[in-house]
Design an enzyme around this catalytic site. Structure first.
Site, mmCIF file in Angstrom:
data_model
loop_
_atom_site.group_PDB
_atom_site.id
_atom_site.type_symbol
_atom_site.label_atom_id
_atom_site.label_comp_id
_atom_site.label_asym_id
_atom_site.label_seq_id
_atom_site.Cartn_x
_atom_site.Cartn_y
_atom_site.Cartn_z
ATOM 1 N N ALA A 26 0.827 -1.209 0.000
ATOM 2 C CA ALA A 26 0.000 0.000 0.000
ATOM 3 C C ALA A 26 0.856 1.251 0.000
ATOM 4 O O ALA A 26 0.514 2.253 0.632
ATOM 5 C CB ALA A 26 -0.919 -0.014 1.218
ATOM 6 N N ARG B 210 -2.233 9.204 -10.838
ATOM 7 C CA ARG B 210 -3.357 9.331 -11.766
ATOM 8 C C ARG B 210 -4.671 9.631 -11.036
ATOM 9 O O ARG B 210 -5.646 10.021 -11.671
ATOM 10 C CB ARG B 210 -3.494 8.052 -12.604
ATOM 11 C CG ARG B 210 -2.381 7.886 -13.635
ATOM 12 C CD ARG B 210 -2.414 6.506 -14.254
ATOM 13 N NE ARG B 210 -3.715 6.188 -14.825
ATOM 14 C CZ ARG B 210 -4.093 4.951 -15.147
ATOM 15 N NH1 ARG B 210 -3.286 3.921 -14.906
ATOM 16 N NH2 ARG B 210 -5.284 4.738 -15.676
ATOM 17 N N GLY C 142 10.165 -0.882 -6.411
ATOM 18 C CA GLY C 142 9.502 -2.008 -7.038
ATOM 19 C C GLY C 142 8.800 -2.900 -6.029
ATOM 20 O O GLY C 142 8.987 -2.801 -4.813
ATOM 21 N N ASN D 39 -1.035 -11.913 -15.177
ATOM 22 C CA ASN D 39 -0.642 -11.934 -13.771
ATOM 23 C C ASN D 39 -1.427 -10.900 -12.981
ATOM 24 O O ASN D 39 -1.480 -9.721 -13.337
ATOM 25 C CB ASN D 39 0.866 -11.628 -13.665
ATOM 26 C CG ASN D 39 1.318 -11.473 -12.236
ATOM 27 O OD1 ASN D 39 0.894 -12.215 -11.358
ATOM 28 N ND2 ASN D 39 2.185 -10.489 -11.998
ATOM 29 N N ASN E 216 -6.558 2.744 -10.260
ATOM 30 C CA ASN E 216 -5.427 3.642 -10.473
ATOM 31 C C ASN E 216 -5.842 5.058 -10.847
ATOM 32 O O ASN E 216 -4.998 5.937 -10.964
ATOM 33 C CB ASN E 216 -4.525 3.082 -11.581
ATOM 34 C CG ASN E 216 -3.898 1.768 -11.187
ATOM 35 O OD1 ASN E 216 -3.127 1.697 -10.234
ATOM 36 N ND2 ASN E 216 -4.236 0.702 -11.895
ATOM 37 N N ARG F 37 -29.652 7.687 11.543
ATOM 38 C CA ARG F 37 -28.237 7.966 11.769
ATOM 39 C C ARG F 37 -27.656 6.957 12.764
ATOM 40 O O ARG F 37 -28.393 6.146 13.350
ATOM 41 C CB ARG F 37 -28.084 9.403 12.273
ATOM 42 C CG ARG F 37 -28.428 10.453 11.211
ATOM 43 C CD ARG F 37 -28.454 11.841 11.802
ATOM 44 N NE ARG F 37 -27.198 12.213 12.443
ATOM 45 C CZ ARG F 37 -27.050 13.250 13.255
ATOM 46 N NH1 ARG F 37 -28.102 14.016 13.531
ATOM 47 N NH2 ARG F 37 -25.886 13.519 13.791
ATOM 48 N N ASN G 5 -31.937 17.912 22.363
ATOM 49 C CA ASN G 5 -30.953 17.092 23.083
ATOM 50 C C ASN G 5 -29.610 17.772 23.306
ATOM 51 O O ASN G 5 -28.788 17.258 24.061
ATOM 52 C CB ASN G 5 -30.720 15.785 22.316
ATOM 53 C CG ASN G 5 -30.265 16.009 20.886
ATOM 54 O OD1 ASN G 5 -30.664 16.973 20.244
ATOM 55 N ND2 ASN G 5 -29.440 15.112 20.366
ATOM 56 N N TYR G 6 -29.362 18.904 22.685
ATOM 57 C CA TYR G 6 -28.012 19.491 22.698
ATOM 58 C C TYR G 6 -28.049 20.896 23.279
ATOM 59 O O TYR G 6 -28.811 21.750 22.815
ATOM 60 C CB TYR G 6 -27.476 19.516 21.257
ATOM 61 C CG TYR G 6 -26.052 19.973 21.104
ATOM 62 C CD1 TYR G 6 -25.026 19.475 21.911
ATOM 63 C CD2 TYR G 6 -25.724 20.894 20.112
ATOM 64 C CE1 TYR G 6 -23.721 19.892 21.734
ATOM 65 C CE2 TYR G 6 -24.411 21.316 19.933
ATOM 66 C CZ TYR G 6 -23.419 20.813 20.750
ATOM 67 O OH TYR G 6 -22.114 21.223 20.574
ATOM 68 N N SER H 289 -48.594 16.702 18.587
ATOM 69 C CA SER H 289 -47.876 17.354 17.491
ATOM 70 C C SER H 289 -47.197 18.639 17.964
ATOM 71 O O SER H 289 -47.715 19.363 18.813
ATOM 72 C CB SER H 289 -48.850 17.677 16.355
ATOM 73 O OG SER H 289 -49.379 16.488 15.820
#
Length: 450
Positions: free
Chosen positions: A9, A15, A80, A169, A226, A315, A368-369, A387
């Protein structure tokens, strides 16, 4: 016999036109590298070594997140593939058994294929993964003598006759770990690129009288990434395969081409997925659940018979029990929706627990925040939230309690109680007409002044 994995890696991937290491670009919401690591993990390897180079710090952080037991080594000079594999030698010191070389930018090698390579090691010292592509292009060619692999010839070093060989290969190689490094010690850079090719170990093995063989796979498994175009093609290939898998496993996809999965999406049989549903990572949908159109789910669990959407967002941390309902234009985050409970429309439920058979009216919000901390809301079984109720956390609404529409609930509501928390309405006779007449006159005067 134990198995070790070496995942290359280190490439920059010029590219890709990106500052990000190539192997961290994502397919199905997971880095390319993660796909390779997950495939190898199915073999239960004794050791996993990732060879990083460009952007090594970011790669190392990603590896730790994917598998904290994996070890990262650095290839300072990219000389290589053979040189890259040698960087793993110290990390695999004393390792017994087989070693498999994989590539972080080749995400679709199947665990079954890797297992076939391990089995082929019973008759060959070195096993190479080969394939026959529709367009052999510039792939290295596998030169065979019957069932024996004699050499891997890089395209730029091949003759025209050798380039006509259809068997190519993939780069994936399996050998005894000790043998692999011994063969690499004899690799030179006497070639057109001046690099140390991993592929040269085949001809070196043959010169030592060692047997080399090939396991074949479909071209789709060897797809490398690539460029951005390759990345898009890999995403499309993954999605098509995942859709086919879902259909074969008894999932109804009413418009398969519009549904997008993550790498780890799990859906039970007899579930129904309507058009334009997007799954992020970490989603489980159980048998018989229904995900309606234009919904987005990530990090959540949907139980049997539950219904989601249309136009719903679940979420991370959303847990829907059996037969729960989350309807249109609702968002649920880090909250449990109890069995048979309903959050039918236009509501936000975050950091909350909603009891079984509770009903959450339209426009309900769990506040909640507070700007620093998140706080929880608890709604009891069979409670009815009117509602446009604001539930200011931390707050608890008891079993079978009720809140009046338009209430701002800041205190706990006991079991069975009705909470009314809104200003008293006052009517001013005739004031609406007087106010509107005054405003219209002001508007006309302003227009006349111009």
């Amino acid at each position: 016999m134990s198995t070790s994995l070496i995942i290359l890696a280190a490439g920059q991937g010029t590219r890709m036109q990106s500052d990000m290491p190539k192997v961290l670009h994502r397919v199905a919401h997971a880095p390319l590298l993660a796909h390779a690591m997950h495939a190898g993990s199915a073999l239960e390897p004794a050791r996993m070594v990732v060879v990083a180079g460009h952007g090594a710090e970011a790669v190392e952080a990603a590896v730790a997140e994917i598998d904290e037991a994996a070890h990262v080594v650095i290839q300072e000079d990219r000389l290589g593939t053979g040189h890259a594999v040698l960087q793993a030698r110290e990390a695999l010191s004393g390792a017994e058994g087989n070693a498999i070389v994989l590539y972080g930018d080749t995400p679709f090698i199947r665990p079954e294929t890797l297992q076939a390579m391990l089995e082929a090691r019973a008759t060959h010292a070195v096993v190479v993964l080969g394939f026959e592509p529709a367009d052999p292009a510039r792939y290295g060619r596998l030169f065979m003598d019957g069932d024996s692999l004699e050499a891997i010839i890089e395209y730029k070093d091949a003759t025209e006759a050798q380039r006509a060989i259809p068997l190519c290969n993939s780069g994936v190689i399996c050998a005894d770990a000790t043998t692999l490094f011994s063969l690499l010690d004899d690799v030179t850079n006497d070639n057109a690129s001046g690099e140390y090719y991993l592929t040269d170990i085949v001809s070196i093995a043959r010169s030592r009288g060692l047997s080399c063989g090939v396991v074949r796979c479909d071209e789709a498994e060897t797809m490398g990434v690539n460029s951005r175009a390759d990345l898009a093609a890999a995403e499309a290939a993954f999605q098509q395969a995942k859709r086919t898998e879902a259909l074969e496993n008894g999932v109804t996809l009413t418009a398969p081409e519009t549904v997008h999965f993550a790498w780890d999406t799990w859906i039970g049989r007899d579930a129904t997925i309507e058009p334009y549903v997007v799954f992020g990572p970490g989603v489980t949908v159980e048998t018989g659940a229904e995900i309606r159109a234009f919904s987005h789910l990530e990090g959540c669990h949907v139980s049997q018979g539950a219904q989601v959407g249309p136009y719903a967002r679940l979420r991370p941390g959303a847990e829907l029990a059996n037969n729960a309902k989350v309807g249109n234009f609702c968002e649920v985050k880090n909250a449990e929706i109890g069995e048979g409970a309903k959050v039918n429309h236009l509501s936000y439920i975050g950091d909350a627990s909603i009891g079984e058979a509770a009903n959450i009216g339209a426009g309900t919000i769990t506040c909640n925040y507070d700007g620093v901390f998140k706080h929880r809301t608890e709604v009891g079984a069979r409670a009815f939230i009117g509602s446009n109720t604001m539930l200011v956390a931390p707050v608890t609404v008891g079993t079978e309690a009720l809140t009046a529409s338009g209430s701002v609930i800041t205190e706990n509501v006991p079991d069975g109680a009705l909470a009314v928390a809104r200003g008293r309405q006052t009517n001013k006779p005739g004031l609406a007409r007087k106010l509107m007449d005054r405003l219209r006159a002001a508007k006309a005067a302003k227009k006349e002044a111009k």
